[in-house]
Write a protein that holds these residues in place. Structure first.
Motif, short mmCIF file in Angstrom:
data_model
loop_
_atom_site.label_atom_id
_atom_site.label_comp_id
_atom_site.label_asym_id
_atom_site.label_seq_id
_atom_site.Cartn_x
_atom_site.Cartn_y
_atom_site.Cartn_z
N GLU A 315 -45.96 14.85 -48.66
CA GLU A 315 -47.13 13.97 -48.53
C GLU A 315 -47.42 13.26 -49.84
O GLU A 315 -47.77 12.07 -49.86
CB GLU A 315 -48.34 14.79 -48.09
N ASN A 318 -44.93 10.53 -50.21
CA ASN A 318 -45.22 9.45 -49.26
C ASN A 318 -46.36 8.56 -49.77
O ASN A 318 -46.27 7.31 -49.69
CB ASN A 318 -45.60 10.03 -47.89
N HIS A 319 -47.40 9.18 -50.28
CA HIS A 319 -48.52 8.39 -50.80
C HIS A 319 -48.07 7.55 -52.00
O HIS A 319 -48.46 6.36 -52.13
CB HIS A 319 -49.68 9.29 -51.20
N SER A 320 -47.26 8.14 -52.87
CA SER A 320 -46.78 7.39 -54.04
C SER A 320 -45.89 6.23 -53.60
O SER A 320 -46.00 5.11 -54.15
CB SER A 320 -46.02 8.31 -54.98
N GLU A 322 -45.92 4.68 -50.68
CA GLU A 322 -46.74 3.66 -50.02
C GLU A 322 -47.52 2.84 -51.05
O GLU A 322 -47.66 1.60 -50.90
CB GLU A 322 -47.69 4.32 -49.03
N ALA A 323 -48.01 3.51 -52.07
CA ALA A 323 -48.75 2.77 -53.10
C ALA A 323 -47.83 1.82 -53.84
O ALA A 323 -48.23 0.67 -54.16
CB ALA A 323 -49.40 3.76 -54.07
#
Length: 416
Positions: A315, A318-320, A322-323
């Motif tokens: 997770e 994934n956040h990194s 997407e950013a």
């Protein structure tokens, strides 16, 4: 007197051959009579034991005394012959029992063997005591020892050379791939080298083929119920192949991260399940749990903790990611970009793309750590089944792609 002298002359004038025949006949008659007297249906001694002869021999004087006139057909002489044959033998004859005869023969055999063995031993001792023989034997032993040492050293040298050659081949392969990825493979005067993407696709196809062979051997070892020591060798080989693939993907990420993220090197079905250029570690844990049961309480707890930590790191990545993708989109979509500031915007976007390379490397590290943690938690046989299950999972995805491409297609309309 005249008659006696005449008889003596006549007896003297007989042929010697006749005297010999008469003596022989007399001896045979007496021998047959004694054999008839001593005949026994159930003898008390072996049949091969010979009876002593009644007389050792018959001399010419005895024949002359028994045959004064040379007429062997005289009744008087026959009576004398019969009395002589009926007379007992000079010495008593005692038959030997069976056991005594066997013991006698065995004792004779032992004596002969002992005498022969002593002679052979003495002869061997004489030969061994010979200085030339001792020196020759010592030389032969020393030569045999040196030959064994040379053979052992030769075998060790061959094994060392084989290992060294294998290491050199791997180094050359890695150097060639890295040279192509870094753009140093092209030389002046030679045709251009293939692109890094083409080299990676070729190397990945080779890896899939070699890994399939190893998994086939591992499955056969599981079916044959080999010992854990032998299974451990196959498991270590599978882990080493996964390490090789991760190194290859790392080089590709540094050369062309977009090719790795796009998944063009994988089958169409595999692309649907790709996560940052590879498999998702949490999905591999779920696949593994279906093939390694039964598990102990400690193993279940360890796998559960591993799955939780892996999902948290997934997770975060994934956040990194997407950013980063949103930042790149914002930079590229910036309005009113002047030509003078265009290159500045593009360099900023390229920096963001370079950070994507770091995300892929971190994802590969997480995949590697997941495999190692599973190997530590599971037993040797469970780890072997885990490797087989992971390989079967991706093999079935590739097979699904092949079946999907080769499916029969229906026409949409009469004009198509």
């Amino acid at each position: 007197m005249t008659a006696s002298s005449t008889m003596s002359k006549e007896s003297a004038s007989y042929d010697m051959a006749e005297f010999d025949q008469s003596a022989i006949f007399l001896y045979l008659d007496g021998h047959d009579q004694e054999q008839r007297q001593t005949l026994n249906i159930f003898p008390s001694q072996p049949m091969h034991v010979a009876e002593p002869f009644p007389a050792k021999g018959v001399s010419m004087g005895m024949v002359a005394a028994m045959l004064p006139n040379g007429n062997s057909s005289s009744p008087k002489r026959q009576e004398q012959g019969g009395q002589r044959s009926a007379a007992p033998a000079p010495g008593p004859t005692v038959p030997l029992p069976n056991n005594s005869a066997k013991e006698t023969r065995s004792s004779l055999t032992k004596k002969e063997a002992t005498s022969g063995g002593k002679g052979a031993t003495s002869g061997d001792q004489e030969r061994v005591r010979d200085p030339k023989t001792l020196r020759r034997l010592a030389q032969n032993r020393e030569a045999a020892r040196k030959s064994r040492l040379r053979k052992k050293a030769y075998i060790q040298q061959l094994e060392t050379s084989r290992i060294r050659l294998s290491q050199l081949e791997q180094q050359v392969q890695v150097a060639r791939v890295q040279g192509v990825f870094l753009g140093t493979g092209e030389q002046p005067g030679f045709p251009s080298a293939p692109s890094p993407a083409a080299v990676f696709d070729m190397e990945y196809g080779r890896w899939v083929e070699e890994h399939s062979k190893l998994v086939f051997q591992l499955r056969a070892a599981l079916n044959e119920h080999l010992a854990d020591e032998q299974l451990q060798g196959f498991v270590n080989g599978a882990m080493a192949q996964h390490e090789e693939l991760l190194n290859l993907k790392g080089a590709m990420a540094r050369a062309d991260v977009f090719h790795l993220l796009s998944g063009l090197w994988a089958s169409p079905t595999e692309r649907c399940f790709l996560w940052l250029g590879g498999f998702r570690p949490s999905e591999v844990i779920k696949v593994t749990l279906k093939h390694v049961e039964p598990l102990s309480e400690g193993q279940i707890l360890g796998i559960y903790n591993l799955q939780q930590s892996v999902q948290e790191r997934e997770e975060a990545l994934n956040h990194s990611m997407e950013a980063t993708q949103q930042s790149i989109s914002d930079i590229v979509a910036a309005p009113d970009v002047a030509p003078a500031t265009f290159m500045g915007h593009m360099s900023l976007a390229m920096n963001k793309v370079a950070s994507m390379e770091g995300f892929v490397m971190r994802a590969d590290g997480l995949r590697q750590q997941t495999l190692h943690k599973l190997h530590q938690i599971l037993t040797t046989r469970q780890a072997a089944r885990c490797m087989v299950a992971i390989a079967d999972y991706f093999h079935r995805l590739r097979a699904l792609s092949t079946l999907w491409v080769a499916r029969p297609r229906q026409e949409d309309g009469p004009g198509l």
